[in-house]
Design an enzyme around this catalytic site. Structure first.
Site, PDB file in Angstrom:
ATOM      1  N   LYS A  16      -2.260 -15.884  -4.022  1.00  0.00           N
ATOM      2  CA  LYS A  16      -2.255 -14.641  -4.804  1.00  0.00           C
ATOM      3  C   LYS A  16      -0.855 -14.400  -5.345  1.00  0.00           C
ATOM      4  O   LYS A  16       0.116 -14.385  -4.594  1.00  0.00           O
ATOM      5  CB  LYS A  16      -2.680 -13.465  -3.920  1.00  0.00           C
ATOM      6  CG  LYS A  16      -2.557 -12.094  -4.592  1.00  0.00           C
ATOM      7  CD  LYS A  16      -2.829 -10.976  -3.590  1.00  0.00           C
ATOM      8  CE  LYS A  16      -2.509  -9.608  -4.182  1.00  0.00           C
ATOM      9  NZ  LYS A  16      -2.676  -8.522  -3.201  1.00  0.00           N
TER      10      LYS A  16
ATOM     11  N   ARG B  32      -8.210  -9.535  -4.579  1.00  0.00           N
ATOM     12  CA  ARG B  32      -9.466 -10.263  -4.359  1.00  0.00           C
ATOM     13  C   ARG B  32     -10.154 -10.609  -5.672  1.00  0.00           C
ATOM     14  O   ARG B  32     -10.883 -11.606  -5.742  1.00  0.00           O
ATOM     15  CB  ARG B  32     -10.383  -9.444  -3.452  1.00  0.00           C
ATOM     16  CG  ARG B  32     -10.863  -8.129  -4.038  1.00  0.00           C
ATOM     17  CD  ARG B  32     -11.326  -7.142  -2.985  1.00  0.00           C
ATOM     18  NE  ARG B  32     -10.204  -6.633  -2.203  1.00  0.00           N
ATOM     19  CZ  ARG B  32     -10.329  -5.765  -1.198  1.00  0.00           C
ATOM     20  NH1 ARG B  32     -11.529  -5.332  -0.851  1.00  0.00           N
ATOM     21  NH2 ARG B  32      -9.275  -5.337  -0.555  1.00  0.00           N
TER      22      ARG B  32
ATOM     23  N   ASP C 267       2.540  -4.970  -8.096  1.00  0.00           N
ATOM     24  CA  ASP C 267       1.273  -4.278  -7.907  1.00  0.00           C
ATOM     25  C   ASP C 267       1.518  -2.779  -7.787  1.00  0.00           C
ATOM     26  O   ASP C 267       1.900  -2.287  -6.730  1.00  0.00           O
ATOM     27  CB  ASP C 267       0.557  -4.796  -6.661  1.00  0.00           C
ATOM     28  CG  ASP C 267      -0.751  -4.052  -6.407  1.00  0.00           C
ATOM     29  OD1 ASP C 267      -1.281  -3.449  -7.362  1.00  0.00           O
ATOM     30  OD2 ASP C 267      -1.242  -4.091  -5.260  1.00  0.00           O
TER      31      ASP C 267
ATOM     32  N   ASP D 139      -6.752  -0.776  -6.960  1.00  0.00           N
ATOM     33  CA  ASP D 139      -5.729  -1.297  -6.051  1.00  0.00           C
ATOM     34  C   ASP D 139      -6.292  -2.376  -5.126  1.00  0.00           C
ATOM     35  O   ASP D 139      -5.557  -2.956  -4.336  1.00  0.00           O
ATOM     36  CB  ASP D 139      -5.121  -0.157  -5.226  1.00  0.00           C
ATOM     37  CG  ASP D 139      -3.839  -0.569  -4.518  1.00  0.00           C
ATOM     38  OD1 ASP D 139      -3.172  -1.513  -5.007  1.00  0.00           O
ATOM     39  OD2 ASP D 139      -3.500   0.022  -3.484  1.00  0.00           O
TER      40      ASP D 139
ATOM     41  N   ASP E 260       4.126  -8.865  -3.693  1.00  0.00           N
ATOM     42  CA  ASP E 260       2.689  -9.097  -3.641  1.00  0.00           C
ATOM     43  C   ASP E 260       2.319 -10.475  -4.191  1.00  0.00           C
ATOM     44  O   ASP E 260       1.146 -10.799  -4.294  1.00  0.00           O
ATOM     45  CB  ASP E 260       1.942  -8.000  -4.407  1.00  0.00           C
ATOM     46  CG  ASP E 260       0.563  -7.717  -3.835  1.00  0.00           C
ATOM     47  OD1 ASP E 260       0.311  -8.089  -2.681  1.00  0.00           O
ATOM     48  OD2 ASP E 260      -0.266  -7.135  -4.557  1.00  0.00           O
TER      49      ASP E 260
ATOM     50  N   GLU F 164      -7.082  -5.294  -6.075  1.00  0.00           N
ATOM     51  CA  GLU F 164      -7.031  -6.226  -7.209  1.00  0.00           C
ATOM     52  C   GLU F 164      -6.869  -7.683  -6.822  1.00  0.00           C
ATOM     53  O   GLU F 164      -7.307  -8.584  -7.533  1.00  0.00           O
ATOM     54  CB  GLU F 164      -5.886  -5.818  -8.153  1.00  0.00           C
ATOM     55  CG  GLU F 164      -4.496  -6.335  -7.780  1.00  0.00           C
ATOM     56  CD  GLU F 164      -3.993  -5.869  -6.420  1.00  0.00           C
ATOM     57  OE1 GLU F 164      -3.238  -6.639  -5.784  1.00  0.00           O
ATOM     58  OE2 GLU F 164      -4.346  -4.766  -5.990  1.00  0.00           O
TER      59      GLU F 164
ATOM     60  N   LYS G  28      -0.553   3.555  -6.384  1.00  0.00           N
ATOM     61  CA  LYS G  28      -0.021   3.617  -5.030  1.00  0.00           C
ATOM     62  C   LYS G  28       0.942   4.792  -4.886  1.00  0.00           C
ATOM     63  O   LYS G  28       1.500   5.260  -5.884  1.00  0.00           O
ATOM     64  CB  LYS G  28       0.734   2.323  -4.701  1.00  0.00           C
ATOM     65  CG  LYS G  28      -0.111   1.076  -4.598  1.00  0.00           C
ATOM     66  CD  LYS G  28       0.767  -0.131  -4.308  1.00  0.00           C
ATOM     67  CE  LYS G  28      -0.045  -1.408  -4.195  1.00  0.00           C
ATOM     68  NZ  LYS G  28      -0.893  -1.435  -2.987  1.00  0.00           N
TER      69      LYS G  28
END
Length: 510
Positions: free
Chosen positions: A270, A360, A275, A356, A293, A358, A282
Site C-alpha cells: 500500500k 483496501r 492520507d 478513510d 501511509d 481507502e 481525519k
C-alpha cells in the site's frame, strides 16, 4: 561503513576501539581474555572497578595511545539469563552511537565475547554476526535531509570482527553480506517514509522504484491514470481522484538466473503517500504522520533493493514481483463521496461508506491486477491498514491474516526471529461478510469498529482467486518508532520478514 574481518588471533587485531560484551558482575579476565592479550592494560584499567555490566551500561576503558588497541568499550548486557535478542540489538546500536559521538573511525567487535553471547542466546555465531552488523547500521541511521545544521560527527569508516581462527567461515561472511543487504533495504524504506509528502509524491516514489530496477537489471513498468482506467481499476482511481497528484502503480520484476518460467512470489504494498482521510477527514492531531501511509510500498521497494545486492548464489529460487500501489487520498473537488459506488477490477461493486477506508480499495484492485497478469506461487500484501490492528496488538506488532496455516506460520516465525514481531489474527469470513453487506452494492468498504482489522482483511480476501496462497500483513502499529536501532520516525518494518519469505519460497516446494 565497511564490514571487515580480522582473523588470525590477537596479534593481528587493530582498531580505534574494540567492543566487548559483558554480563553483569563479570571481570575483564572472564569476559575478554583474548582481547586483554592484545590490550594488556585492560585488566588493570581503573574503570573496571566501577563497571558492573548492567543492562544499558557502557564504559570506555583507556590504555596507552601507542597500542594497536588503546580503547575498549565495555557494553553491559545485564544478567545473562534475562538477555534476549532485542536487548542485544539495542546494545549494539547504542555502542555504535557512542563510537560516533567519540569520532572513532574504526571499530572492532571482540569475537570471543560475541561467541559467549551467541551461546547464551542459543543462536549460531554466524547469525549473531548478522544481527550485529544490521544493528550497527540501523543504530547509525539518521534522517537529516532538511536540517540546516547537520551533525558534526561522522559514522565510523569500518567495523571489523576480531577473530581467533586463521580463516573466516563462509557462513559468517555470508551472514554479514546478508545484513548489509537488509540494511540497505531498510534504509531505503526509512528514507522514503521519512520524506515529507510534498517531496515523496506517487510520481517520485515510482521514479525511485525505476532507479532500483535499473540499478540491478530488473524489469520495470508503471501504470498511470490512463493505464489504471484501461485496466478497470476503478476502486484504486476512486481513492486517487481527489488529489492533484496523479496515481502511480510501480511494478518491479526480478527474475534470477534459472528461475525463468517459474511462478513468482508477488509482494503488494500500500502506497498512500499522504492520507487525509478524504471527505471523511481525519482529525488534525497527528495527521502529519500520514506521510507514512506508504510504508507498505516502501517495505516492498526495500525488499527489491536488498535482493539486488545479494550475489547470485543467494538469489531466490523463484521470480519476485514487487507491486507498489501509490496515490494520495485528498478531499479535493473531485474526491469520492461517502455513498458513491464503484466497480473494482474483479467486477465486484463497492459502496464507499467511509473514504478513510481507502487502502483496501487500492489494494483490492492491485491484488486483482496481479492475479490477472501473473500466476502467483504465493502472494502477500503489506499495509498500514487499520488502527483497529494497533488496538488489538499494541504498538510495534503487525497482524498476519491468511487462510494458509503454513504461510502464516512462516511469516510469524520469521518476524519473531528477525525482530519484526507479528501475530496471526483470524479470518472469520462469514461474520465479516455479514458486517460488510450493502443494500445497494456487493459490499461496503468499511464495517463496524469491533473487529475492524478482521473486516478489512476479509474485504481483501474477496479479491483473491480460489487456489491462490495469500497473506495480508497489517503493519499499522509498526511503521513508526524510536529505539537505539531506530532514530525517531520510520522503522522500515517488513523488509526483513518479506525478504526471508521470498528467499525461502520454493526451496523446499519446487
Amino acid at each position: 561503513m565497511d564490514i571487515r574481518f580480522q582473523a588470525g588471533g590477537p596479534s593481528r587485531w587493530k582498531a580505534d576501539v574494540a567492543l566487548s560484551f559483558v554480563f553483569e558482575g563479570e571481570k575483564a579476565e572472564q569476559t575478554c581474555p583474548e582481547l586483554a592479550e592484545r590490550a594488556p592494560w585492560l585488566g588493570i584499567a581503573p574503570a573496571w572497578r566501577d563497571f558492573r555490566g548492567r543492562k544499558g551500561e557502557m564504559t570506555m576503558f583507556y590504555g596507552p595511545g601507542a597500542m594497536e588497541i588503546s580503547r575498549v568499550l565495555g557494553v553491559g548486557l545485564g544478567k545473562g539469563d534475562k538477555l534476549d535478542m532485542t536487548a542485544f540489538r539495542h546494545a549494539v546500536g547504542s555502542a555504535l552511537h557512542r563510537c560516533r559521538e567519540y569520532d572513532l573511525e574504526t571499530v572492532g567487535v571482540d569475537g570471543t565475547s560475541l561467541a559467549r553471547v551467541a551461546a547464551r542466546l542459543g543462536v549460531d555465531f554466524a547469525f549473531l554476526v548478522r544481527e550485529t552488523v544490521l544493528s550497527a547500521f540501523l543504530g547509525l541511521y539518521r534522517y537529516e535531509r532538511w536540517l540546516s545544521k547537520k551533525s558534526e560527527h561522522a559514522d565510523p569508516r569500518w567495523l571489523a570482527f576480531l577473530l581467533e581462527g586463521e580463516f573466516v567461515e563462509d557462513a559468517v561472511r555470508t551472514s554479514a553480506r546478508m545484513a548489509e543487504a537488509e540494511a540497505a533495504g531498510i534504509t531505503l524504506a526509512r528514507d522514503a517514509v521519512n520524506d515529507p509528502a510534498n517531496v515523496m509524491t506517487p510520481s517520485v516514489f515510482a521514479e525511485k522504484a525505476r532507479e532500483v530496477a535499473s540499478r540491478y537489471g530488473m524489469a520495470f513498468r508503471v501504470l498511470g491514470p490512463e493505464e489504471l482506467a484501461a485496466e478497470g481499476m476503478a476502486a484504486y482511481l476512486a481513492v486517487a481522484q481527489g488529489s492533484a497528484e496523479a496515481p502511480r502503480m510501480a511494478v518491479v520484476e526480478y527474475t534470477p538466473a534459472g528461475a525463468e518460467g517459474r511462478a513468482p512470489v508477488i509482494l503488494v504494498g500500500k502506497g498512500l503517500c499522504f492520507d487525509s482521510g478524504g471527505i471523511s477527514l481525519k482529525p488534525a492531531k497527528g495527521m502529519e504522520d500520514m506521510k507514512g501511509d506508504m510504508s507498505g510500498a516502501a517495505a516492498v521497494l526495500g525488499v527489491m533493493e536488498a535482493l539486488g545486492r545479494l550475489d547470485a548464489s543467494h538469489a531466490p529460487a523463484r521470480p519476485v514481483v514487487g507491486i507498489m500501489a501509490c496515490t494520495e487520498n485528498m478531499p479535493g473537488g473531485h474526491a469520492t463521496r461517502p455513498g458513491d459506488i464503484v466497480v473494482a477490477k474483479n467486477g465486484k461493486s463497492i459502496e464507499i461508506v467511509n473514504t478513510d477506508a481507502e487502502g483496501r480499495l487500492v489494494l483490492a484492485d492491485a491484488l486483482a491486477w496481479a492475479q490477472e497478469h501473473y500466476r502467483p506461487f504465493r502472494m502477500l500484501d503489506i499495509a498500514t491498514l487499520t488502527g483497529a490492528c494497533a488496538v488489538a496488538l499494541g504498538l510495534g506488532t503487525a497482524g498476519v491474516f491468511s487462510g494458509d496455516d503454513v504461510f502464516a506460520g512462516e511469516l510469524c516465525t520469521a518476524g519473531e526471529k528477525l525482530g519484526e514481531r507479528s501475530w496471526r489474527l483470524p479470518l472469520w469470513t462469514a461474520t465479516s461478510l455479514e458486517a460488510l453487506k450493502s443494500p445497494c452494492a456487493d459490499m461496503v468498504n468499511s464495517g463496524p469498529r469491533e473487529g475492524g482489522a478482521i473486516h478489512a482483511a476479509v474485504f481483501l480476501q474477496q479479491f483473491i482467486r480460489e487456489g491462490v496462497t495469500w497473506a495480508h500483513i497489517d503493519m499499522a502499529a509498526a511503521d513508526m518508532g524510536e529505539s537505539p536501532i531506530n532514530a525517531k520516525g520510520a522503522t522500515g518494518f517488513g523488509v526483513r520478514t518479506l525478504l526471508s519469505v521470498v528467499l525461502s519460497a520454493g526451496r523446499m516446494l519446487q
